[in-house]
Design an enzyme around this catalytic site. Structure first.
Site, PDB file in Angstrom:
ATOM      1  NE  ARG A  95      -3.882  -2.233   2.249  1.00  0.00           N
ATOM      2  CZ  ARG A  95      -3.842  -3.533   1.961  1.00  0.00           C
ATOM      3  NH1 ARG A  95      -2.684  -4.147   1.813  1.00  0.00           N
ATOM      4  NH2 ARG A  95      -4.976  -4.222   1.816  1.00  0.00           N
ATOM      5  N   GLY A 141      -0.325 -11.490  -6.123  1.00  0.00           N
ATOM      6  CA  GLY A 141      -1.745 -11.153  -6.236  1.00  0.00           C
ATOM      7  C   GLY A 141      -2.068  -9.716  -5.875  1.00  0.00           C
ATOM      8  NE  ARG A 201      -4.977 -15.288  -6.733  1.00  0.00           N
ATOM      9  CZ  ARG A 201      -4.217 -14.790  -5.755  1.00  0.00           C
ATOM     10  NH1 ARG A 201      -2.905 -14.803  -5.868  1.00  0.00           N
ATOM     11  NH2 ARG A 201      -4.777 -14.275  -4.670  1.00  0.00           N
ATOM     12  CB  SER A 203     -10.657  -9.962  -3.237  1.00  0.00           C
ATOM     13  OG  SER A 203      -9.370  -9.459  -2.928  1.00  0.00           O
ATOM     14  CG  ASP A 225      -3.600 -13.797   4.051  1.00  0.00           C
ATOM     15  OD1 ASP A 225      -4.183 -14.541   3.236  1.00  0.00           O
ATOM     16  OD2 ASP A 225      -3.149 -12.678   3.747  1.00  0.00           O
ATOM     17  NE  ARG A 247      -3.279 -19.413   0.494  1.00  0.00           N
ATOM     18  CZ  ARG A 247      -2.914 -18.177   0.824  1.00  0.00           C
ATOM     19  NH1 ARG A 247      -3.734 -17.426   1.548  1.00  0.00           N
ATOM     20  NH2 ARG A 247      -1.741 -17.713   0.441  1.00  0.00           N
TER      21      ARG A 247
END
Length: 420
Positions: A30, A84, A112, A159, A303, A334
């Site tokens: 960021r 990603g 993706r 997302s 995560d 995952r």
């Protein structure tokens, strides 16, 4: 060519000392976009050494070099490999940056989805097209669009990076952005992180009900200091839980963190790991205090899921988990990867609607335990702590850790793991 496999064991089963973690990948990525849009006003301290951050920094340098070169009509190819976050953030950044770009990545990256973000940008007035399959990278981007509207609606449960990508560019747009979040919001702490870091650079926002508004404004001179990575810290929590004894100090982690993965402090208290913030950082210690908590929700910290699930399996805790719906579109599926690898020592992860149940009654100790990593850094680091439970484990394709925690194996050696 990378190392094909590492074998791990830990004869002493105890951990003690200091582990210095790299800067947060989430904060660093960021910060790089905020810096790139600030016209040189924003400086960054303690930038992550993670491959994803290095990739994003290189991509931004490539864009600048391309803009300085003659013949702007020429297409600049930006290849971000498996990164990603870089794909999402650069899709928005390049759409407002003069030039013609092909944004591409690894074969997995091409699987993706990114259609939600592309649709939102094109509603705003961008020119982003699919170079191959509709809804997926690679993307052909004609940068520097004329804004058509400030109002967009984006699903919140797919997302949070789509939302962050839009908010990072909002202040540079002539009309700003009014972003309406549709439905449930996943990974809220990551969105809050984006807004807090923008605020550090002088970019203000309003968040009322389901709408976030950022008006046109200019960044203020500032220094963004990147906190160490709580995601990296989570693996040490798992190791502390699985060790016979553990007393570790993790410098510079703060109790008032911007990172959603700081939730690991509360989660791992249920698995016998106590946390105490001291001058200069965080101390974690193994205790004999466990809870009977059975259901854990990862909606706001997905995560952490692999790490906690594998740890719970090794501790024979038949827990249940929810908030895992985004895991199927990450570096790998995952959920499937966890089910495959847990099965190698007799543990099942059973899907029941939105809840996943861990069944450990079949847990065994095979002579040979080799775990695949599926091109996913978190698979490698979630399963490595099992060397504290089993005599020896093998991690295949161990170099995947470079994506977020390049010093992981070095740090394990410093803590008494035998690695060959």
């Amino acid at each position: 060519m990378g190392i094909r496999a590492l074998k791990l064991s830990h004869p002493a089963k105890s951990l003690n000392g200091t582990v210095r973690l790299t800067g947060s990948k989430s904060e660093s990525n960021r910060a790089l976009i905020i810096q790139a849009l600030s016209g040189g006003k924003v400086r960054i301290e303690n930038l992550s050494s993670a491959a994803d951050t290095v990739t994003l920094q290189h991509a931004l340098d490539t864009v600048v070099a391309g803009r300085l070169a003659d013949g702007e009509a020429q297409q600049t190819v930006v290849d971000i490999g498996p990164a990603g976050t870089a794909m999402r953030f650069l899709t928005a950044y390049l759409s407002i940056t003069e030039g013609h770009y092909l944004l591409t990545g690894s074969e997995r990256m091409k699987q993706r989805p990114i259609g939600i973000l592309v649709d939102a940008l094109n509603v705003l007035g961008a020119d982003v097209q699919y170079a191959e399959a509709t809804g997926y990278p690679p993307l052909a981007i004609q940068g520097g669009f004329k804004q058509q509207t400030a109002h967009i609606r984006v699903k919140g449960d797919v997302s949070s990076q789509y939302l962050s990508a839009l908010l990072l560019i909002a202040a540079t747009l002539p009309q700003g952005i009014n972003l309406q979040i549709e439905g449930e919001l996943t990974s809220r702490p990551y969105l809050t992180m984006t807004l807090d870091m923008l605020a550090e650079a002088g970019i203000r926002h309003q968040w009322e009900a389901d709408t976030i508004s950022i008006h046109p404004q200019v960044a203020s001179p500032c220094q963004l200091i990147i906190e160490p990575d709580w995601s990296a810290a989570s693996y040490w929590y798992a190791m502390a839980a699985l060790a016979e004894e553990a007393n570790l100090f993790l410098p510079n982690l703060k109790s008032s963190s911007l990172q959603g993965d700081a939730a690991i402090v509360d989660i791992m208290a249920h698995f016998g790991v106590a946390s105490s913030f001291e001058a200069g950082g965080l101390r974690i210690q193994k205790t004999t205090t466990h809870s009977e908590k059975e259901l854990f929700d990862f909606k706001e910290c997905p995560d952490l899921a692999q790490t906690v699930i594998v740890c719970a399996a090794a501790l024979r805790r038949d827990c249940a988990f929810t908030g895992l719906h985004t895991l199927k579109i990450k570096e790998t599926d995952r959920i499937a990867a966890l089910q495959n690898e847990l099965g190698k020592f007799g543990v099942k992860l059973v899907e029941d609607g939105a809840i996943y149940h861990l069944q450990t009654k079949g847990l065994c100790n095979p002579e040979q335990l080799a775990f695949d990593t599926y091109e996913d850094h978190r698979m490698a680091m979630a399963f490595a702590p099992l060397a504290l439970i089993f005599n020896q484990v093998q991690i295949n394709e161990p170099n995947v850790v470079e994506k977020s925690y390049p010093d992981f194996w070095k740090h394990l050696k410093e803590q008494g793991f035998v690695i060959s």
